[in-house]
Design an enzyme around this catalytic site. Structure first.
Site, PDB file in Angstrom:
ATOM      1  N   ARG A  73      38.546  58.008  21.605  1.00 62.36           N
ATOM      2  CA  ARG A  73      38.908  59.457  21.318  1.00 62.36           C
ATOM      3  C   ARG A  73      38.094  60.298  22.264  1.00 62.36           C
ATOM      4  O   ARG A  73      38.037  61.440  22.256  1.00 62.36           O
ATOM      5  CB  ARG A  73      38.692  59.590  19.918  1.00 62.36           C
ATOM      6  N   ARG A 126      51.095  66.383   4.434  1.00 59.15           N
ATOM      7  CA  ARG A 126      50.973  65.013   4.206  1.00 59.15           C
ATOM      8  C   ARG A 126      50.471  64.655   3.045  1.00 59.15           C
ATOM      9  O   ARG A 126      49.344  65.286   2.688  1.00 59.15           O
ATOM     10  CB  ARG A 126      50.230  64.518   5.547  1.00 59.15           C
ATOM     11  N   ARG A 169      44.434  64.019   1.946  1.00 61.87           N
ATOM     12  CA  ARG A 169      43.123  63.672   2.584  1.00 61.87           C
ATOM     13  C   ARG A 169      42.082  64.984   2.823  1.00 61.87           C
ATOM     14  O   ARG A 169      42.832  66.143   2.884  1.00 61.87           O
ATOM     15  CB  ARG A 169      43.313  63.238   3.960  1.00 61.87           C
TER      16      ARG A 169
HETATM   17  P1  AMP Z   1      42.347  59.585  11.943  1.00 62.62           P
HETATM   18  O1  AMP Z   1      42.598  58.753  10.382  1.00 62.62           O
HETATM   19  O2  AMP Z   1      42.361  58.577  13.246  1.00 62.62           O
HETATM   20  O3  AMP Z   1      42.873  60.687  12.056  1.00 62.62           O
HETATM   21  O4  AMP Z   1      40.631  59.666  11.824  1.00 62.62           O
HETATM   22  C1  AMP Z   1      40.031  60.262  10.799  1.00 62.62           C
HETATM   23  C2  AMP Z   1      38.535  60.850  10.881  1.00 62.62           C
HETATM   24  O5  AMP Z   1      37.780  59.871  11.531  1.00 62.62           O
HETATM   25  C3  AMP Z   1      38.719  61.648  12.613  1.00 62.62           C
HETATM   26  O6  AMP Z   1      38.816  63.220  12.165  1.00 62.62           O
HETATM   27  C4  AMP Z   1      37.236  61.383  12.757  1.00 62.62           C
HETATM   28  O7  AMP Z   1      36.191  62.030  11.853  1.00 62.62           O
HETATM   29  C5  AMP Z   1      36.979  60.030  12.614  1.00 62.62           C
HETATM   30  N1  AMP Z   1      37.423  59.162  13.811  1.00 62.62           N
HETATM   31  C6  AMP Z   1      38.347  58.094  13.830  1.00 62.62           C
HETATM   32  N2  AMP Z   1      38.518  57.669  14.739  1.00 62.62           N
HETATM   33  C7  AMP Z   1      37.432  58.147  16.023  1.00 62.62           C
HETATM   34  C8  AMP Z   1      36.869  57.839  17.154  1.00 62.62           C
HETATM   35  N3  AMP Z   1      37.439  57.145  18.075  1.00 62.62           N
HETATM   36  N4  AMP Z   1      35.837  58.608  17.502  1.00 62.62           N
HETATM   37  C9  AMP Z   1      35.164  59.351  16.632  1.00 62.62           C
HETATM   38  N5  AMP Z   1      35.635  59.721  15.059  1.00 62.62           N
HETATM   39  C10 AMP Z   1      36.601  59.275  15.042  1.00 62.62           C
END
Ligand code: AMP
Length: 222
Positions: free
Chosen positions: A87, A126, A155
């Site tokens: 990311r 969602r 969430r």
């Molecule tokens: P997601 O479920 O992929 O939307 O991730 C939820 C949250 O986890 C994000 O908003 C970030 O706070 C954290 N997160 C997930 N993947 C990453 C990543 N590759 N780098 C940094 N933070 C992450």
């Protein structure tokens, strides 16, 4: 095959990754899921990540790097779909070095493209099953009637302020990762608007092009 799904929060990466698990037998490596598990279990990583995740900010690179690399190694560097990693540019550089070191480069980096307006609409509607992690949309994919409503939650980072924050983070920090992959042969961009079946068929079309032999072998073994 080794795939990374890429796109704004709410583009459908998680849902599509789950389809790839079911239909192609891949392992789903989602740093978001790994972080949420760590937070629920109150591990040291979970405790450190919590304030960032709840605020819709990215957690520090080193923290997710360890989670992602451990998960990839655990699955012998093959047949995985990355969802939400890398990311940042730093994470992308680490990932390339890590995979090259094990002779396991990505076969396809797929950007699922969806506009900001669509994202806000989708994420605010969602809901998630507290125990299974299954995603629903109040209008288009409502939770089944036999699931008790106390199990269906929103969430914290799907609330409007956090959504805006996550989109801003995406544009500032994650879009540069696209530039990192854009000129590579393994980079593909697909339209993320449409039913999840439609979007899945676009992903399969990409895989037919990126890994034709593997797709043919899988089709034969069905
Ligand atoms: P997601 O479920 O992929 O939307 O991730 C939820 C949250 O986890 C994000 O908003 C970030 O706070 C954290 N997160 C997930 N993947 C990453 C990543 N590759 N780098 C940094 N933070 C992450």
């Amino acid at each position: 095959m080794r795939i990374a799904l890429f796109g704004p929060p709410g583009a459908g990466k998680g849902t599509q990754a789950e389809q790839l698990v079911r239909r192609q037998g891949l392992v789903h490596v989602s740093t978001g899921d790994l972080l949420r598990t760590a937070m629920n279990e109150e591990t040291p990583v979970g405790k450190e990540a919590k304030e960032y995740v709840t605020a819709g900010k990215l957690v520090p690179d080193e923290l997710v790097r360890t989670l992602a690399e451990e998960a990839i190694a655990e699955h012998q560097f093959d047949d995985f779909v990355l969802d939400g990693y890398p990311r940042t540019l730093q994470q992308a550089e680490w990932l390339t070095a890590f995979l090259d070191e094990h002779n396991a480069p990505l076969d396809a980096v797929i950007l699922i493209d969806v506009s900001d307006e669509q994202i806000v609409e989708r994420l605010s509607r969602r809901r998630v099953h507290k125990e299974t992690g299954e995603n629903y949309h109040l209008d288009f994919r409502p939770p089944p009637p036999d699931v008790h409503e106390s199990l269906i939650i929103q969430r914290k980072d799907d609330r409007p302020e956090a959504i805006r924050q996550r989109l801003q983070v995406y544009h500032e920090e994650t879009r540069p990762v696209i530039s990192y992959y854009e000129d590579e042969d393994c980079f593909y961009q697909i339209d993320g608007v449409g039913s999840f079946e439609t979007v899945y068929s676009r992903i399969e079309a990409v895989l037919e092009e990126a890994v034709p032999d593997e797709m043919a072998a899988r089709a034969d073994s069905e």
